[in-house]
Design a protein around this motif. Structure first.
Motif, PDB file in Angstrom:
ATOM      1  N   ALA A 117      10.448  -6.194   6.549  1.00  0.00           N
ATOM      2  CA  ALA A 117      11.819  -5.384   6.161  1.00  0.00           C
ATOM      3  C   ALA A 117      12.886  -6.518   5.953  1.00  0.00           C
ATOM      4  CB  ALA A 117      12.120  -4.447   7.531  1.00  0.00           C
ATOM      5  N   ARG A 118      12.638  -7.467   6.578  1.00  0.00           N
ATOM      6  CA  ARG A 118      13.787  -8.539   6.130  1.00  0.00           C
ATOM      7  C   ARG A 118      13.685  -9.214   4.976  1.00  0.00           C
ATOM      8  NH1 ARG A 118      15.272 -14.151   9.719  1.00  0.00           N
ATOM      9  NH2 ARG A 118      13.109 -14.886   8.972  1.00  0.00           N
ATOM     10  N   ALA A 119      12.390  -9.488   4.604  1.00  0.00           N
ATOM     11  CA  ALA A 119      11.990  -9.925   3.353  1.00  0.00           C
ATOM     12  C   ALA A 119      12.345  -9.094   2.150  1.00  0.00           C
ATOM     13  CB  ALA A 119      10.614 -10.265   3.140  1.00  0.00           C
ATOM     14  N   ILE A 120      12.313  -7.822   2.278  1.00  0.00           N
ATOM     15  CA  ILE A 120      12.572  -6.869   1.145  1.00  0.00           C
ATOM     16  C   ILE A 120      13.932  -6.365   0.939  1.00  0.00           C
ATOM     17  CG2 ILE A 120      10.218  -5.967   1.196  1.00  0.00           C
ATOM     18  CD1 ILE A 120      11.523  -3.390   2.402  1.00  0.00           C
ATOM     19  N   ALA A 121      14.721  -7.026   1.982  1.00  0.00           N
ATOM     20  CA  ALA A 121      16.202  -6.630   2.174  1.00  0.00           C
ATOM     21  C   ALA A 121      17.009  -7.064   0.970  1.00  0.00           C
ATOM     22  CB  ALA A 121      16.801  -7.069   3.422  1.00  0.00           C
ATOM     23  N   THR A 122      16.465  -8.341   0.414  1.00  0.00           N
ATOM     24  CA  THR A 122      17.318  -8.951  -0.758  1.00  0.00           C
ATOM     25  C   THR A 122      16.611  -8.657  -2.036  1.00  0.00           C
ATOM     26  OG1 THR A 122      15.725 -10.891  -0.623  1.00  0.00           O
ATOM     27  CG2 THR A 122      17.737 -10.805   0.787  1.00  0.00           C
ATOM     28  N   LEU A 158       0.910  -1.384   3.995  1.00  0.00           N
ATOM     29  CA  LEU A 158       2.128  -1.315   3.611  1.00  0.00           C
ATOM     30  C   LEU A 158       2.675  -2.421   2.591  1.00  0.00           C
ATOM     31  CD1 LEU A 158       5.247  -1.044   4.537  1.00  0.00           C
ATOM     32  CD2 LEU A 158       4.849  -2.724   6.158  1.00  0.00           C
ATOM     33  N   LEU A 159       2.053  -3.277   2.565  1.00  0.00           N
ATOM     34  CA  LEU A 159       2.311  -4.388   1.643  1.00  0.00           C
ATOM     35  C   LEU A 159       1.932  -4.063   0.063  1.00  0.00           C
ATOM     36  CD1 LEU A 159       1.231  -7.589   3.134  1.00  0.00           C
ATOM     37  CD2 LEU A 159       3.662  -7.140   2.743  1.00  0.00           C
ATOM     38  N   ALA A 160       0.776  -3.339   0.180  1.00  0.00           N
ATOM     39  CA  ALA A 160       0.406  -2.571  -1.227  1.00  0.00           C
ATOM     40  C   ALA A 160       1.184  -1.601  -1.540  1.00  0.00           C
ATOM     41  CB  ALA A 160      -1.227  -2.180  -1.174  1.00  0.00           C
ATOM     42  N   ASP A 161       1.499  -0.647  -0.790  1.00  0.00           N
ATOM     43  CA  ASP A 161       2.501   0.183  -1.249  1.00  0.00           C
ATOM     44  C   ASP A 161       3.937  -0.112  -1.414  1.00  0.00           C
ATOM     45  OD1 ASP A 161       0.930   2.233  -0.318  1.00  0.00           O
ATOM     46  OD2 ASP A 161       1.797   2.699   1.721  1.00  0.00           O
ATOM     47  N   LEU A 162       4.404  -1.243  -1.179  1.00  0.00           N
ATOM     48  CA  LEU A 162       5.646  -1.919  -1.339  1.00  0.00           C
ATOM     49  C   LEU A 162       5.481  -2.539  -2.863  1.00  0.00           C
ATOM     50  CD1 LEU A 162       6.926  -3.585   1.792  1.00  0.00           C
ATOM     51  CD2 LEU A 162       7.835  -1.656   0.596  1.00  0.00           C
ATOM     52  N   GLN A 163       4.144  -2.946  -3.255  1.00  0.00           N
ATOM     53  CA  GLN A 163       4.217  -3.563  -4.412  1.00  0.00           C
ATOM     54  C   GLN A 163       4.022  -2.558  -5.542  1.00  0.00           C
ATOM     55  OE1 GLN A 163      -0.024  -5.492  -5.352  1.00  0.00           O
ATOM     56  NE2 GLN A 163       1.441  -7.246  -5.573  1.00  0.00           N
ATOM     57  N   ARG A 164       3.317  -1.481  -4.991  1.00  0.00           N
ATOM     58  CA  ARG A 164       3.186  -0.332  -6.264  1.00  0.00           C
ATOM     59  C   ARG A 164       4.826   0.224  -6.260  1.00  0.00           C
ATOM     60  NH1 ARG A 164      -1.792   0.848  -3.589  1.00  0.00           N
ATOM     61  NH2 ARG A 164      -0.776   2.179  -1.825  1.00  0.00           N
ATOM     62  N   THR A 165       5.484   0.514  -5.221  1.00  0.00           N
ATOM     63  CA  THR A 165       6.893   1.108  -5.661  1.00  0.00           C
ATOM     64  C   THR A 165       7.936   0.148  -5.906  1.00  0.00           C
ATOM     65  OG1 THR A 165       7.610   0.627  -3.213  1.00  0.00           O
ATOM     66  CG2 THR A 165       6.366   2.897  -3.719  1.00  0.00           C
ATOM     67  N   ASP A 166       7.869  -1.089  -5.378  1.00  0.00           N
ATOM     68  CA  ASP A 166       8.799  -2.100  -5.780  1.00  0.00           C
ATOM     69  C   ASP A 166       8.467  -2.789  -6.788  1.00  0.00           C
ATOM     70  OD1 ASP A 166      10.014  -0.685  -4.130  1.00  0.00           O
ATOM     71  OD2 ASP A 166      10.873  -2.103  -2.872  1.00  0.00           O
ATOM     72  N   GLY A 167       7.160  -3.195  -7.320  1.00  0.00           N
ATOM     73  CA  GLY A 167       6.760  -4.094  -8.231  1.00  0.00           C
ATOM     74  C   GLY A 167       6.948  -5.502  -7.745  1.00  0.00           C
ATOM     75  N   ILE A 168       6.584  -5.810  -6.249  1.00  0.00           N
ATOM     76  CA  ILE A 168       6.634  -6.956  -5.738  1.00  0.00           C
ATOM     77  C   ILE A 168       5.333  -7.812  -5.980  1.00  0.00           C
ATOM     78  CG2 ILE A 168       7.044  -8.311  -3.617  1.00  0.00           C
ATOM     79  CD1 ILE A 168       8.546  -5.941  -2.504  1.00  0.00           C
ATOM     80  N   ALA A 169       5.538  -9.096  -6.457  1.00  0.00           N
ATOM     81  CA  ALA A 169       4.422 -10.017  -6.463  1.00  0.00           C
ATOM     82  C   ALA A 169       4.267 -10.838  -5.120  1.00  0.00           C
ATOM     83  CB  ALA A 169       4.587 -10.831  -7.534  1.00  0.00           C
ATOM     84  N   TYR A 170       2.973 -11.034  -4.909  1.00  0.00           N
ATOM     85  CA  TYR A 170       2.621 -11.793  -3.452  1.00  0.00           C
ATOM     86  C   TYR A 170       1.813 -12.982  -3.842  1.00  0.00           C
ATOM     87  CZ  TYR A 170       3.689  -7.352  -1.378  1.00  0.00           C
ATOM     88  OH  TYR A 170       4.152  -6.019  -0.899  1.00  0.00           O
TER      89      TYR A 170
END
Length: 264
Positions: A160-165, A190-202
């Motif tokens: 949550a802290r990491a995605i806050a920015t 959870l990480l996979a869901d965030l990648q799908r919704t926010d387009g985050i790379a890991y």
């Protein structure tokens, strides 16, 4: 495909130990695209965490270049670097080491919102509740201290802290290795869901090829600071070409059931 989100070229870092130079990163080159997961795998001491620290500018390389979102990442200094760091975040193996254990969950999440001026004080409690809900936690946890919540809950707070920015890249340094198997699976979902919704790379740093095979799109295998092989995660793990790749597969027993490989 257009420009990569992150491009690393000929990155090198040596440390001096016992009168000799040890290469933790030896002319490493790789890239990560938007909404992609690249795993960095290798045995202990292979240089994985050094690469993470170099990307986050926690240490500086001896040579090489890093381009991130079109910027010369290594040329950024001072306020310019601090402003751009919001776009690249990190989740560590042990959030207790990264957080003040006496801080409340609300304080942990308030810090990036305040420091980055993402939200005025009056809006921050609602933003904190929203962040907690996004990572599957109750907003009621906000008042509890970090050491009062479980390991899985702490890792969700760290995410949550990491995605806050609103980052485009999160470096996950053994971020699920200390968790129970059942909790680990839920965090990866959870990480996979965030990648799908926010387009985050890991950048997913792990010594566990079972996790890498399940979660990553591509894998780069390190040994002694050098890249020994790179490619589609399942293809590399199912048929590793390098000696260190074969050794990592042999050290992950459940992979033999997945790949049909003989452990001998």
């Amino acid at each position: 495909m257009g420009k990569h989100l992150l491009t690393v070229e000929s990155l090198s870092k040596r440390f001096h130990s016992g009168g000799r130079a040890v290469a933790a990163a030896d002319a490493l080159s790789f890239h990560i695209d938007a909404a992609e997961t690249l795993a960095l795998a290798g045995p202990s001491g292979s240089g994985k965490s050094t690469v993470a620290r170099l990307l986050l500018r926690l240490i500086e390389p001896d040579a090489g270049s890093i381009a991130f979102e079109g910027d010369d990442w290594l040329a950024l200094q001072g306020n310019a670097l601090r402003a751009r760091r919001a776009r690249m975040q990190m989740v560590f193996q042990d959030p207790l080491a990264a957080f003040n254990p006496r801080a409340t969950v609300a304080r942990v999440l308030d810090d990036p919102l305040r420091i980055r001026r993402i939200a005025p004080r009056s809006e921050r409690p609602a933003r904190i509740a929203e962040l907690l809900e996004r990572v599957g936690l109750s907003p009621n946890l906000a008042g509890r201290t970090v050491h009062e919540v479980s390991g899985g809950q702490r890792q969700r707070v760290a995410i949550a802290r990491a995605i806050a920015t609103k980052p485009s890249l999160i470096v996950l340094d053994e971020a699920v290795s200390a968790l129970d198997v059942s909790v680990r699976g839920k965090i990866l979902e959870l990480l996979a869901d965030l990648q799908r919704t926010d387009g985050i790379a890991y950048l997913f740093i792990s010594h566990d090829l079972g996790l890498v095979r399940a979660f990553a799109h591509r894998v780069a295998i390190l040994d002694g600071g050098r890249l020994t092989e790179e490619g589609d995660a399942r293809a590399v793990i199912d048929a590793p070409r390098s000696a260190v790749g074969k050794a990592l597969v042999a050290a992950t027993p459940r992979l033999h059931r997945l790949t049909g490989q003989d452990a001998s």
